[in-house]
Design an enzyme around this catalytic site. Structure first.
Site, short mmCIF file in Angstrom:
data_model
loop_
_atom_site.label_atom_id
_atom_site.label_comp_id
_atom_site.label_asym_id
_atom_site.label_seq_id
_atom_site.Cartn_x
_atom_site.Cartn_y
_atom_site.Cartn_z
N GLU A 1 -6.80 -7.38 -1.02
CA GLU A 1 -7.33 -7.23 0.34
C GLU A 1 -8.77 -6.75 0.29
O GLU A 1 -9.13 -5.89 -0.52
CB GLU A 1 -6.53 -6.21 1.16
N GLU B 1 0.81 -1.22 0.00
CA GLU B 1 0.00 0.00 0.00
C GLU B 1 0.85 1.28 0.00
O GLU B 1 0.76 2.12 0.91
CB GLU B 1 -0.95 0.01 1.20
#
Length: 684
Positions: free
Chosen positions: A308, A152
């Site tokens: 995710e 991320e």
């Protein structure tokens, strides 16, 4: 070229696995439960730097060796992370300059995650060293299916204002502009006596007494995206050199403002995304659909990976609502319907300590007795039933223009209105398409638009002349273009175009903007059609375009609000105002003229998408409502194995995946190999 994401067959299923949080005797239990749930791949090592490298010259790979072997022995593939997202304490204390500095000069401390300056040499060297160790040790391990670079990027820190970042910024500017005179011209430094004599006089846009140079801010956004990308590429280069046969990815964060994902996607073998729609938001599935369409579009329509999502509640919202029964399944199938070939979650086993201990997991705190576990097992079995969908593609008749430079420029300071935010302008357009069952790709302005029946630009504030020529050529050749307000205003340096808006789009739109007329908060401007404009309106004067709708009251009463311009063999429309509740009416006319229709008619609240493979197409029907519905369709429902003739009935939050074989004479079936290339060869 194969469309498979990895060497693992079928649709990937699994999640983040953090075994370092548990005694090793738990691992054996975990892998057996993974097999029971149908898990095919897990992500390992995302935040394991301190466990892998406890000190500057101390390494501990024994636990990871045992884990990799254990997973492989049970037939579970590994998405192995490079573990570089959070530097360990020893590295930070040895090199405190790693810690990022805010625009106000505050140095952020250790104790959370992603605490590093993107320009830090000490961090970059340590990250590459760790990546090389992992690649050399595990690059040929039989369990390895995918490399997971970092985690991320830009989640917590997207910029740093320390002296090292300043020096890096100056190097980036030298490479971009060459001479300081060229920079002065691009930045318009004749204004407010901001001229620079040398590059050494330039600093990052730290907090200043008043407004900061807007082009400096635009270049700073470009630089910050590139600085993080340089870190990613350094790790990627190590992996490519060491294990070239293993694909690599980094998990994106849906439609993230701070990073130019068009540039990033060029360096991904496959696109992966982290998506967390809010169960408390009744429209969350529309935004999720929009993000998934972007992920599919970033690699020209190739399948992507949902890396995710939350099995139920997250832990970081003010109020964390769980997903009601059936919602996790429905939203996961939505990602597959929009082109995902893998459904992963954060995380496998719920944590007992740390900031995310209340975050849901595939294996909840209550274990196998929980509702969540039963849903985990059921959905794993369902993904196996629809495995043949893997590798098929989604094709779209409509393109939506998305340009990060334009996004950044639009949201600059000292504009006529601070309310003009790109996502807010675009979402009603996308929602109108979604409600009508029309699939859209996102494309950059330099894309090859061949194959798209209609192109939508909800806002293109910054437009380069070369991109405007492409859009003009697209319409001249028979395309249908719809452009939203405050477009064609500035060039790539954030300078106003000669003659004002819409700049180089003036010819194709057949009009000029005389004056911007933002709408005050809580006000609305009525149109003759009955629509209401909020946020924005403009005084425009037509020069070839016909008026479709006019303002009905206020200073602009009687002035054109919506126009249509027949240009060459195509048509270009312009909206001079924001119509959040009535944009569908404008798009209906444009889509009808372009010959765009839904793949199948569906009731309100039902989503329909088609994926096309070599031998069959797959119609996904998703009921986002709390009532049963029926949809006219034929095929074989892969979720149940039952044939469907005439109509499929969907319970509340129900879904169907209908397999429809290609008939020998179905020459009109979309060929996924011939889908439009969003990037094309037209990058300027």
């Amino acid at each position: 070229m194969s469309e498979r994401l990895t060497s693992v067959p079928g649709l990937l299923y699994g999640g983040d696995y953090n075994p370092e949080q548990w005694p090793e005797e738990v691992w054996e239990q975990d892998v057996k439960l993974m097999r029971e749930a149908g898990v095919t791949m897990v992500t390992v090592g995302v935040f394991s730097w301190a466990g892998l490298q406890p000190g500057p010259d101390t390494w501990d790979f024994g636990w990871l060796d045992r884990l990799m072997d254990l997973l492989h022995a049970h037939g579970i593939a590994v998405d192995l992370a490079t573990a570089t997202a959070s530097p360990p304490a020893w590295l930070v204390r040895a090199h405190p300059e790693i810690l990022p500095v805010t625009a106000d000069g505050v140095r952020l401390e250790f104790g959370s995650r992603q605490h590093y300056c993107p320009s830090s040499k000490a961090y970059g060297q340590a990250a590459v060293r760790l990546t090389r160790k992992l690649a050399e040790r595990y690059g040929r391990h039989p369990a390895l299916a995918l490399w997971h670079i970092h985690n991320e990027y830009g989640d917590h820190v997207t910029e740093c204002f320390c002296p090292r970042s300043a020096a890096h910024f100056r190097d980036w500017l030298r490479e971009k502009y060459g001479t300081v005179d060229a920079l002065n011209h691009a930045w318009g430094t004749a204004f407010w006596s901001q001229r620079y004599g040398t590059y050494d006089e330039i600093e990052p846009p730290r907090t200043a007494p008043g407004p900061v140079n807007p082009t400096q801010l635009l270049d700073w956004r470009r630089f910050c995206s590139d600085a993080l990308l340089a870190l990613h590429r350094a790790e990627r280069d190590v992996l490519t050199a060491t294990s070239p046969d293993i694909p690599a990815t980094t998990n994106f964060m849906s439609m993230m403002r701070e990073l130019d994902y068009w540039r990033w996607a060029e360096h991904e073998d496959l696109v992966s995304d982290d998506a967390y729609p809010d169960p408390a938001d009744p429209r969350a599935h529309v935004n999720a659909s929009m993000n998934y369409d972007l992920m599919r579009s970033l690699k020209r329509g190739r399948p992507w990976l949902l890396m995710e999502q939350a099995p139920s509640a997250v832990s970081w919202r003010p109020v964390n609502v769980p997903k009601k029964p059936g919602l996790q399944r429905l939203w996961s199938l939505q990602a597959v319907a929009r082109g995902a070939d893998g459904i992963m979650y954060f995380q496998w086993r719920a944590s007992r300590a740390g900031a995310e201990k209340y975050h849901s997991a595939l294996l909840p705190h209550r274990g196998t007795a929980s509702r969540g576990w039963r849903e985990t097992v059921r959905f794993g079995a369902e993904l196996a039933r629809i495995a043949e969908v893997a590798g098929s593609r989604v094709t779209a008749p409509v393109a939506v223009l998305l340009d990060w430079d334009s996004w950044w420029a639009l949201e600059g300071a000292d504009h006529p209105s601070a309310r003009m935010r790109w996502p807010d302008l675009m979402r009603p357009w996308y929602a109108a398409l979604h409600a009508r069952g029309i699939t859209a790709d996102f494309v950059p302005p330099h894309a090859d638009l061949t194959g798209y029946r209609a192109v939508l630009a909800p806002n293109l504030h910054l437009v380069r002349s070369a991109d405007a020529r492409r859009l003009t050529s697209y319409v001249r050749a028979g395309g249908h273009l719809v452009v939203g307000p405050f477009s064609g205003v500035v060039d790539e340096h954030d300078h106003l175009h000669d003659g004002g808006a819409p700049g180089p789009l003036r010819e194709v739109l057949g009009l000029s903007v005389d004056e911007f007329w933002p709408v005050p908060d809580a006000d609305a401007v009525p149109l003759a059609s009955g629509a209401s404009a909020t946020l924005w309106s403009e005084w425009i004067e037509t020069a070839g375009a016909e008026t479709v709708d006019t303002y009905a009251a206020g200073p602009l009463a009687g002035q054109p609000a919506v126009t249509r311009h027949a240009y060459g063999s195509g048509i270009a429309r312009y909206l001079s105002c924001h119509l959040p509740d009535h944009i569908g009416d404008v798009l209906d006319a444009a889509l009808a003229e372009a010959g765009v229709t839904a793949c199948v008619p569906v009731p309100e609240g039902v989503e329909a998408t088609v994926r096309t493979g070599a031998d069959a197409s797959y119609l996904f029907l998703l009921n986002h409502t709390d009532r049963p519905v029926a949809v006219d369709a034929d095929g074989t429902d892969l979720l149940t194995g039952a044939p469907v003739r005439g109509a499929v009935r969907l319970p509340p939050l129900g879904a169907a995946v209908l397999r429809r074989p290609h008939s020998p004479d179905s020459l009109d079936s979309p060929d996924p190999a011939n889908s439009p290339d969003p990037l094309g060869d037209n990058r300027s």
